[in-house]
Design an enzyme around this catalytic site. Structure first.
Site, PDB file in Angstrom:
ATOM      1  NE  ARG A 157      -3.602  -2.111   2.847  1.00  0.00           N
ATOM      2  CZ  ARG A 157      -3.387  -3.215   3.542  1.00  0.00           C
ATOM      3  NH1 ARG A 157      -2.210  -3.390   4.138  1.00  0.00           N
ATOM      4  NH2 ARG A 157      -4.320  -4.153   3.648  1.00  0.00           N
ATOM      5  CE  LYS A 181      -6.194  -0.388   4.919  1.00  0.00           C
ATOM      6  NZ  LYS A 181      -7.543  -0.597   4.343  1.00  0.00           N
ATOM      7  CG  HIS A 252      -4.400   0.588  -4.278  1.00  0.00           C
ATOM      8  ND1 HIS A 252      -3.883   0.567  -2.990  1.00  0.00           N
ATOM      9  CD2 HIS A 252      -5.366  -0.354  -4.290  1.00  0.00           C
ATOM     10  CE1 HIS A 252      -4.523  -0.343  -2.269  1.00  0.00           C
ATOM     11  NE2 HIS A 252      -5.420  -0.919  -3.032  1.00  0.00           N
ATOM     12  NE  ARG A 255      -2.943  -3.549  -1.370  1.00  0.00           N
ATOM     13  CZ  ARG A 255      -2.604  -4.349  -0.357  1.00  0.00           C
ATOM     14  NH1 ARG A 255      -1.335  -4.662  -0.170  1.00  0.00           N
ATOM     15  NH2 ARG A 255      -3.517  -4.835   0.466  1.00  0.00           N
ATOM     16  CG  HIS A 278      -6.452  -8.391   1.683  1.00  0.00           C
ATOM     17  ND1 HIS A 278      -6.584  -8.677   0.353  1.00  0.00           N
ATOM     18  CD2 HIS A 278      -6.227  -7.051   1.764  1.00  0.00           C
ATOM     19  CE1 HIS A 278      -6.448  -7.565  -0.360  1.00  0.00           C
ATOM     20  NE2 HIS A 278      -6.227  -6.573   0.479  1.00  0.00           N
ATOM     21  CE1 TYR A 287      -6.686  -3.646  -2.818  1.00  0.00           C
ATOM     22  CE2 TYR A 287      -8.476  -4.624  -1.577  1.00  0.00           C
ATOM     23  CZ  TYR A 287      -7.593  -3.589  -1.785  1.00  0.00           C
ATOM     24  OH  TYR A 287      -7.625  -2.487  -0.958  1.00  0.00           O
TER      25      TYR A 287
END
Length: 309
Positions: A157, A181, A252, A255, A278, A287
């Site tokens: 990211r 995250k 992105h 990614r 994830h 994605y």
């Protein structure tokens, strides 16, 4: 009397919001950006409830549905609507688990239907062209090549890229430790091409004097400061323009391309999930852009009926 009651409700609401902020930050361990987004979405609901004269703890499912339909009526994108509704669900779950209320009116609040929009991806040739557009004789050019290669090879990211620390890049063993995250770390293998690009960049970086707080940051601007997310967007857009790439591209996209190319190369979806960071495999499925020819080939190679002589 009504004035005193209103003042008491306001004070209670302020206390609830403050505790909710602590809950998101400490118990849920969400990133500052996510906490801010949840708080902003909650303010939208509070503004609506105030206009309707409804106290937080008196909110019903009908009130929430009215609020959600209002988001649609003013033209907010369905994906943004879904994010707001998700945040509202988290808030009312917090109220229940914290003992402020004995029921959760948001339990049956439905998310708007979202179409599964496949993202643009870059081909390997297009990524090669972007890197070829980098002038290796300059600091920025050598750095930008390493940025593109590292982002693409590790599926990072933008926030993970700009915060990537040198101490967490093991170029000898060939992996990076990524702070993702919610302060969750993951280990991602790094391809030899990215290792080579970083090795070429490091001597130029050593000539800089990093600013305080940026000493361990891998990618720096010429003044020794940490790059911003906006700067990464600018770098990617500029390189695409120089290569004549007309797709809707952002950092992105690299990614997305990382995940897609891995899948098309035969990688297991669970492995891709781990490398992308994830929690849910469903997120990875959204994605990953799977083209029909790849699916057809997978059936041809793997289905027992397709292997009959």
């Amino acid at each position: 009397m009504k004035s005193e009651e209103k003042s008491t409700n306001k004070e209670k609401q302020t206390l609830i919001i403050r505790k909710y902020h602590q809950y998101l930050k400490l118990e849920k361990a969400l990133s500052p950006n996510t906490v801010d987004a949840y708080q902003t979405d909650l303010q939208k609901l509070l503004h609506f409830l105030e206009g309707e004269g409804i106290a937080i703890l008196d909110t019903t499912l009908d009130d929430l549905q009215h609020f959600a339909s209002g988001l649609h009526d003013i033209g907010i994108h369905p994906r943004s609507q879904a994010r707001i509704v998700s945040g509202i669900r988290v808030f009312f779950q917090f109220l229940k688990t914290s003992g402020y209320t004995d029921h959760n009116p948001a339990t049956l609040l439905e998310l708007p239907r979202l179409g599964r929009q496949l993202p643009d991806i870059l081909t390997v040739d297009e990524i090669d062209a972007m890197e070829a557009a980098c002038d290796d004789s300059t600091y920025e050019g050598c750095r930008n090549r390493a940025i593109i290669e590292t982002t693409y090879c590790c599926g990072l990211r933008v926030s993970e890229l700009v915060g990537l620390q040198m101490s967490k890049v093991d170029i000898d063993e060939g992996y990076v430790t990524v702070d993702g995250k919610g302060s969750k770390q993951r280990i991602v293998p790094i391809a030899s091409s990215a290792v080579d690009a970083i090795r070429a960049y490091l001597p130029l970086r050593s000539n800089l004097t990093p600013k305080r707080g940026s000493e361990d940051i891998l990618f720096l601007n010429r003044r020794g400061g940490q790059l911003t997310r906006t700067m990464i967007f600018y770098i990617v857009k500029k390189l695409c323009g120089e290569c004549g790439i007309k797709k809707n591209i952002s950092p992105h996209t690299l990614r997305h391309s990382f995940a897609t190319h891995l899948l098309e190369g035969g990688a297991n979806l669970r492995a891709i999930q781990e490398m992308l960071g994830h929690e849910s495999i469903t997120t990875t499925e959204i994605y990953v852009h799977i083209d029909r020819s790849f699916l057809r080939q997978e059936v041809a190679n793997c289905h027992p009926r397709s292997r009959k002589k």
